[in-house]
Design an enzyme around this catalytic site. Structure first.
Site, PDB file in Angstrom:
ATOM      1  N   ASP A   1      -9.516  -0.921   7.292  1.00 56.00           N
ATOM      2  CA  ASP A   1      -8.536  -0.855   6.207  1.00 56.00           C
ATOM      3  C   ASP A   1      -7.230  -0.404   6.851  1.00 56.00           C
ATOM      4  O   ASP A   1      -7.071   0.757   7.210  1.00 56.00           O
ATOM      5  CB  ASP A   1      -9.009   0.160   5.155  1.00 56.00           C
ATOM      6  CG  ASP A   1      -7.912   0.494   4.144  1.00 56.00           C
ATOM      7  OD1 ASP A   1      -6.891  -0.208   4.109  1.00 56.00           O
ATOM      8  OD2 ASP A   1      -8.097   1.474   3.386  1.00 56.00           O
TER       9      ASP A   1
ATOM     10  N   LYS B   1       3.828  -1.325   7.441  1.00 54.26           N
ATOM     11  CA  LYS B   1       3.149  -2.432   6.770  1.00 54.26           C
ATOM     12  C   LYS B   1       4.108  -3.186   5.849  1.00 54.26           C
ATOM     13  O   LYS B   1       3.931  -4.369   5.601  1.00 54.26           O
ATOM     14  CB  LYS B   1       1.960  -1.868   5.986  1.00 54.26           C
ATOM     15  CG  LYS B   1       1.023  -2.905   5.420  1.00 54.26           C
ATOM     16  CD  LYS B   1      -0.224  -2.217   4.923  1.00 54.26           C
ATOM     17  CE  LYS B   1      -1.075  -3.103   4.053  1.00 54.26           C
ATOM     18  NZ  LYS B   1      -2.271  -2.388   3.572  1.00 54.26           N
TER      19      LYS B   1
ATOM     20  N   GLU C   1      -7.911  -6.390  -0.125  1.00 49.57           N
ATOM     21  CA  GLU C   1      -8.305  -4.981  -0.311  1.00 49.57           C
ATOM     22  C   GLU C   1      -9.094  -4.741  -1.605  1.00 49.57           C
ATOM     23  O   GLU C   1     -10.149  -4.111  -1.578  1.00 49.57           O
ATOM     24  CB  GLU C   1      -7.069  -4.077  -0.230  1.00 49.57           C
ATOM     25  CG  GLU C   1      -6.600  -3.915   1.214  1.00 49.57           C
ATOM     26  CD  GLU C   1      -5.198  -3.374   1.365  1.00 49.57           C
ATOM     27  OE1 GLU C   1      -4.609  -2.942   0.355  1.00 49.57           O
ATOM     28  OE2 GLU C   1      -4.677  -3.393   2.492  1.00 49.57           O
TER      29      GLU C   1
ATOM     30  N   ASP D   1      -5.547  -0.947  -7.459  1.00 49.50           N
ATOM     31  CA  ASP D   1      -5.378  -0.430  -6.093  1.00 49.50           C
ATOM     32  C   ASP D   1      -3.912  -0.101  -5.825  1.00 49.50           C
ATOM     33  O   ASP D   1      -3.094  -0.992  -5.594  1.00 49.50           O
ATOM     34  CB  ASP D   1      -5.890  -1.523  -5.123  1.00 49.50           C
ATOM     35  CG  ASP D   1      -5.757  -1.098  -3.664  1.00 49.50           C
ATOM     36  OD1 ASP D   1      -5.242  -0.005  -3.393  1.00 49.50           O
ATOM     37  OD2 ASP D   1      -6.191  -1.882  -2.798  1.00 49.50           O
TER      38      ASP D   1
END
Ligand code: AMP
Length: 664
Positions: free
Chosen positions: A8, A70, A171, A193
């Site tokens: 992850d 990211k 994810e 999420d």
């Protein structure tokens, strides 16, 4: 096939998991923590540091320490919004408009994926140490709402870390896998999420091991960082009003503000009010200036209203696309650290009136799901089937700049879709295929994934040639496009990577560089480890010598103490001279000498603690003899030359008797 780990790769933290005997678990990093900060830095001596070590230098070395990368992965400069650029390091566009991160200490520019590759490498290195085996394959998770370029760039990051990506997994899908892989009942699940930098929402049906993603939506530029930024702005605006200084313009102050903001935000998830203290944050005309204030949860929530509103839209879109109503959802799974905020949990409750599942750890569930997917791919886990969807529509630009959709969003993948196009002018000998991804009607409002030209079309009136364009999306959500002239059979196909931050040549160059450097890096790391271990042993030996002297006096185990001292000096000399070949031998000798000393000490204690004092006293003289240096000369751990005395046979016999009679 070897083991496939699950990674992850988070905006704030990253986690690695693996399957062991059919059960997924998270592997702790070398520092003993289950999550690794996604932070990369270069020290003042240009040494690369990753994770907690890099995080620690965020405030003191902000220009050479990189977090939240990211948000830049697979994105062009002109796609970035203002808030993403609010970082203490320098980000700029290169000649091709790609995002580059500047590192003053190494005097180099890095593509974000190159730096993120170092996080992957650290996770893998730590996992290899833990599992004691080599790892070359991984499942890597990405936000479901990542477009093709962001996925491709994530794959590049793994390639640069020397890792083969066996699957790019969304994810929320990973979270659902972790949540439902051992459940047999059938249910409709909403995965919400909210991580450090991205937001995803997915709706799935889980039934007897079959995971059907029905719809997904999200925002790849919305996460916990934005909530921190609200507090940073509140603090900085108040300070500016009072002192006329904008703290955001100073990198160190900005980093201190960001850290204090994140801490306050997290505390407000548990309490109603939190103090914020930032002494010496700036210097005014009359000396140092400080921030001492208190933030109430209510006030924090009022600062974040627009962010909460932004969370609602993707949920509505996903529900609409799935065709389900909120009442039909059976389970809600909260993923990502930011779902700990009470205002976020309240929002979810207002959308779906089901209490969220408590059975998953929001920080680890994605890596666990990725490890489960790794197990499915190796065949270790059977009877599980995953059907995912593509998050965004894919299409071509046609006359007038319109987007012609070939694959609508939320189409199950893998998928192949083709359509026939023609020329817009007479005798047109080539056509340009321009591929776009997004939901807007005008192609230019969407994300361009790349373009290529199909040439050699025979002369013909406008609209006569037939060019078939086919889109293939694989299970990773990655796109391949081909175009065929039906008259000539001429075909051209391309993997789309036009939006990736690095072109193929750059990636290959860096991979070769990394391979060349890998050996020297490994040697460097091994020699650092070797020296560290030697230093630890030196400290242990010094402590042991001190303790033994205190307990038994300087002559209590004189011979063994001396042996330790001699070896200790050798180790220190070789360390000082950086003689690593000799260091290894000296370290072994010191270990042996310590072992000898410990044996001697425990034997002393055994005798001293023997309850049969009278008998022991009878043998007092024998004890003296036994513990004379002569007796120990031929012990296997004693490396001194053998100088056994004439009465050795007698002593051996007596020692046996001593052991058998009194200690057995
Ligand atoms: P993740 O990407 O899942 O690791 O999430 C990281 C984000 O969660 C960061 O923005 C953290 O500040 C945030 N976070 C972690 N714990 C909490 C908490 N207790 N309350 C609010 N936000 C949190």
């Amino acid at each position: 096939m070897g083991r496939i780990v699950g990674i992850d790769l988070g905006t704030t933290n990253s986690v690695i998991g693996v399957l062991e005997a059919g059960r997924p678990f998270v592997i702790a990093n070398a520092e003993g923590s289950r999550t690794t900060p996604s932070v990369i830095g270069y020290t003042k001596g240009s040494e690369l540091v990753v994770g907690q070590q890099a995080r620690r230098q965020l405030v003191l070395n902000p220009r050479n320490t990189f977090s939240n990368l990211k948000r830049f992965v697979g994105r062009f400069w002109d796609e970035l919004d203002e808030s993403s650029l609010n970082v203490p390091y320098t980000v700029r566009a290169n000649d091709q408009g790609c995002v580059r991160v500047t590192c003053p200490i190494t005097e180099r520019e890095y593509a974000p994926e190159e730096l993120i590759g170092s996080v992957i490498r650290k996770l893998i290195d730590d996992a290899e140490k833990h599992l004691d085996e080599n790892i070359d394959s991984a499942v890597i998770t990405v936000p479901a709402y990542f477009n093709d370029s962001q996925r491709q760039a994530t794959k590049d990051a793994a390639l640069l870390a020397g890792i083969k990506v066996q699957r790019i997994l969304n994810e929320p899908t990973a979270a659902a896998l972790a949540y439902g892989f051992d459940k047999s009942s059938s249910s409709r699940v909403l995965v919400f999420d909210l991580g450090g930098g991205t937001f995803d929402i997915s709706l799935l049906r889980i039934s007897n091991g079959v995971f059907d993603v029905k719809a997904t939506s999200g925002d790849t530029q919305l996460g916990g960082n934005d909530f921190d930024q609200k507090i940073v702005d509140w603090l900085a605006d108040n300070f500016e009003k009072e002192h006329d200084i904008d703290l955001r313009r100073d990198r160190q102050s900005l980093q201190r503000l960001s850290e204090a903001a994140e801490k306050a935000k997290q505390e407000l998830s548990g309490i109603n009010s939190t103090p914020i203290s930032l002494p010496f944050i700036a210097t005014g005309p009359n000396g140092p200036l400080h921030i001492e204030t208190t933030l109430e949860r209510k006030h924090f929530e009022s600062l974040c209203k627009d962010l909460i509103d932004r969370l609602l839209k993707p949920v509505e879109i996903a529900l609409g696309d799935s065709g389900w109503t909120a009442d039909e959802i059976n389970d809600v799974v909260l993923v990502g650290g930011s779902t700990r905020m009470p205002m976020v949990q309240q929002l979810v409750k207002t959308i779906v009136p089901v209490p969220p599942s408590q059975s998953v750890n929001p920080d680890e569930v994605v890596a666990i799901g990725a490890a489960v997917q790794g197990g499915i791919l190796t065949g270790e886990l059977r009877d599980l089937l995953l059907n995912d969807v593509t998050p965004l529509s894919l299409g071509l630009e046609t006359v007038g700049g319109l987007m012609k959709v070939l694959i609508p969003r939320n189409t199950p993948i893998p998928v192949r879709q083709a359509d026939v196009f023609s020329t817009s002018q007479a005798n047109q000998s080539s056509v340009e295929i321009n591929v776009w991804q997004g939901e807007r009607q005008l192609a230019s409002d969407n994300k361009s994934l790349g373009r290529f030209r199909l040439s050699g079309i025979p002369p013909a009136p406008r609209g006569v040639p037939q060019v078939q364009v086919a889109f293939d999306i694989d299970a990773n959500g990655l796109l391949q496009v081909s175009a065929t002239d039906r008259t000539t059979g001429r075909k051209q196909s391309v993997s789309i990577n036009g939006g990736s931050n690095m072109n193929e040549d750059e990636v290959n160059k860096l991979i070769n560089e990394a391979k060349e450097k890998a050996d020297s890096d490994r040697r460097k790391r091994a020699s650092i480890d070797q020296k560290n271990n030697a230093l630890t042993l030196v400290a242990q030996a010094e402590r042991r010598l001190r303790d033994v002297s205190l307990e038994f006096g300087p002559y209590g185990a004189e011979r063994q103490q001396r042996a330790v001292e001699v070896s200790l000096r050798d180790v220190q000399d070789f360390l000082e001279n950086d003689d690593l070949a000799e260091l290894d031998i000296a370290v072994s000798a010191l270990q042996e000498a310590l072992f000898g000393l410990n044996r001697r000490v425990s034997a002393e204690k055994r005798i001293d603690n023997n309850p049969i004092q009278g008998i022991k006293n009878t043998f007092g003289s024998l004890k003296d003899e036994l513990f004379s240096d002569d007796y120990w000369d031929d012990d296997p751990w004693d490396y001194q030359p053998n100088s056994r005395g004439a009465n050795s046979d007698y002593i051996d016999r007596e020692k046996d008797r001593w052991d058998n009679d009194f200690y057995n």
